[in-house]
Design an enzyme around this catalytic site. Structure first.
Site, PDB file in Angstrom:
ATOM      1  CG  ASN A  83      46.810  30.404  96.689  1.00  0.00           C
ATOM      2  OD1 ASN A  83      46.335  29.312  96.359  1.00  0.00           O
ATOM      3  ND2 ASN A  83      46.535  31.000  97.837  1.00  0.00           N
ATOM      4  CD1 TRP A  84      46.485  29.448  89.774  1.00  0.00           C
ATOM      5  CD2 TRP A  84      46.323  27.277  89.238  1.00  0.00           C
ATOM      6  NE1 TRP A  84      47.275  29.234  88.671  1.00  0.00           N
ATOM      7  CE2 TRP A  84      47.182  27.918  88.323  1.00  0.00           C
ATOM      8  CE3 TRP A  84      46.068  25.913  89.101  1.00  0.00           C
ATOM      9  CZ2 TRP A  84      47.803  27.215  87.276  1.00  0.00           C
ATOM     10  CZ3 TRP A  84      46.675  25.225  88.059  1.00  0.00           C
ATOM     11  CH2 TRP A  84      47.530  25.864  87.164  1.00  0.00           C
ATOM     12  CE  LYS A  85      43.599  32.909  97.353  1.00  0.00           C
ATOM     13  NZ  LYS A  85      43.109  34.022  98.140  1.00  0.00           N
ATOM     14  N   GLY A 122      46.945  35.556  94.143  1.00  0.00           N
ATOM     15  CA  GLY A 122      45.699  34.811  94.051  1.00  0.00           C
ATOM     16  C   GLY A 122      44.973  35.135  92.756  1.00  0.00           C
ATOM     17  N   GLY A 123      44.008  36.034  92.838  1.00  0.00           N
ATOM     18  CA  GLY A 123      43.143  36.361  91.698  1.00  0.00           C
ATOM     19  C   GLY A 123      43.889  36.612  90.399  1.00  0.00           C
ATOM     20  CD  GLU A 175      49.207  35.489 100.972  1.00  0.00           C
ATOM     21  OE1 GLU A 175      49.277  35.702  99.761  1.00  0.00           O
ATOM     22  OE2 GLU A 175      48.455  34.631 101.459  1.00  0.00           O
ATOM     23  CB  SER A 181      44.708  42.941  96.397  1.00  0.00           C
ATOM     24  OG  SER A 181      43.544  42.361  96.976  1.00  0.00           O
ATOM     25  N   GLY A 186      42.205  39.145  98.429  1.00  0.00           N
ATOM     26  CA  GLY A 186      40.978  39.038  97.650  1.00  0.00           C
ATOM     27  C   GLY A 186      40.037  40.210  97.814  1.00  0.00           C
ATOM     28  CD  GLU A 197      41.765  32.231 100.996  1.00  0.00           C
ATOM     29  OE1 GLU A 197      42.066  31.245 100.316  1.00  0.00           O
ATOM     30  OE2 GLU A 197      41.791  33.401 100.551  1.00  0.00           O
ATOM     31  CG  HIS A 244      46.275  31.012 102.206  1.00  0.00           C
ATOM     32  ND1 HIS A 244      45.044  31.576 102.454  1.00  0.00           N
ATOM     33  CD2 HIS A 244      46.836  31.719 101.202  1.00  0.00           C
ATOM     34  CE1 HIS A 244      44.873  32.594 101.611  1.00  0.00           C
ATOM     35  NE2 HIS A 244      45.942  32.700 100.851  1.00  0.00           N
TER      36      HIS A 244
HETATM   37  P1  PGA Z   1      44.763  37.663  96.188  1.00  0.00           P
HETATM   38  O1  PGA Z   1      45.176  36.365  97.054  1.00  0.00           O
HETATM   39  O2  PGA Z   1      45.956  37.974  95.323  1.00  0.00           O
HETATM   40  O3  PGA Z   1      43.579  37.250  95.411  1.00  0.00           O
HETATM   41  O4  PGA Z   1      44.498  38.753  97.175  1.00  0.00           O
HETATM   42  C1  PGA Z   1      46.476  36.191  97.548  1.00  0.00           C
HETATM   43  C2  PGA Z   1      46.528  34.963  98.389  1.00  0.00           C
HETATM   44  O5  PGA Z   1      45.562  34.681  99.112  1.00  0.00           O
HETATM   45  O6  PGA Z   1      47.540  34.210  98.358  1.00  0.00           O
END
Ligand code: PGA
Length: 251
Positions: free
Chosen positions: A9-11, A233-234, A167, A212, A173, A97, A95
């Site tokens: 998930n590149w966001k 994500g990251g 999640e 994470s 994050g 977010e 998600h």
């Molecule tokens: P993260 O994000 O791996 O950076 O914690 C995961 C996500 O939000 O899908």
């Protein structure tokens, strides 16, 4: 058996140039990833580039959100059919977010799930509790409610055509990962909740962990019985880290 899925998930990250480099790195390192499916969920503006670069490769791609509407006067939105036209297999739905910053409710997320399916996309339904909810001991209540909203709106059969990503919001994050035991407990709860409606759907549904996950902790998380992959994500922005996770999902 459920095929592991490792989805990035590149966001809202990247440039056309950085994404090109990232995908080149991932493509070139796929040799050891023989069992898991690998996918990347890109900002929609880059999907044309992603499609051109990944077409014909083993890597799937997807969007990060979808409109509940099929077309019309909805400025800034992306319809499911538009994602499908750019070759998307997946789309992330609900998600945290989006739930937090865009006020997406369980009901809206359920409607998005249906919209994605109507366009032939595989929704990756994100669910998870906040730190406050975990500390109040209502994790199961929260994720149960998030699943039930989709089952009630879409039916258990349609839920089975998607993927779930558990999640925990406090792990996204933050560098704080759920322990393998904490994650497995919630994954087992999710599967049992779904089994109450359909054992067959529960047995077949991929439930990913997200929050994470990285090259160092992936193997322990992915070794859990009910963890079928990761939403990353990251670490999905670095080819070596992302590939290390995908390789760990092979085991
Ligand atoms: P993260 O994000 O791996 O950076 O914690 C995961 C996500 O939000 O899908």
């Amino acid at each position: 058996m459920r095929q592991p899925l490792v989805a990035g998930n590149w966001k809202m990250n990247g440039t056309r140039a950085s994404i090109k480099e990232l995908l080149e790195g991932v493509k070139n390192g796929m040799g050891e990833v023989t069992i898991a499916e690998v996918a990347v969920c890109s900002p929609h503006i880059f999907l044309c580039d992603v499609q051109q670069q990944l077409d014909g490769s083993a890597i799937a791609w997807g969007g990060q959100d979808v409109s509940v509407h099929e077309s019309g006067a909805y400025t800034g939105e992306t319809a499911g059919a538009m994602l499908a036209e750019f070759g998307c297999k997946y789309v992330i739905i609900g998600h945290s977010e989006r739930r937090t910053y865009h006020g997406e409710t369980d009901q809206l997320v359920a409607e998005k799930f249906t919209a994605a399916r109507k366009a032939g996309l595989v929704p990756i339904l994100c669910i998870g509790e906040t730190l406050e909810e975990r500390e109040s001991g209502i994790t199961e209540e929260v994720v149960g409610r998030q699943i039930d909203a989709v089952v009630e709106h879409c039916g258990i059969g349609m839920l089975g055509e998607g993927v779930i990503a558990y999640e925990p919001v406090w792990a996204i994050g933050t560098g704080k990962t759920a322990t393998p035991e904490q994650a497995q407990d919630v994954h087992a709860f999710i599967r049992a909740r779904i089994a109450a409606s359909s054992q067959a759907v529960a047995d077949g549904l991929q439930i990913l962990y997200g929050g994470s996950m990285n090259a160092g902790n992936a193997a322990d998380l992915l070794a859990q019985a009910d963890i079928d992959g990761g939403l990353i994500g990251g670490a999905s922005l670095k080819p070596a880290d992302f590939l290390a996770i995908a390789t760990a999902a092979n085991a």
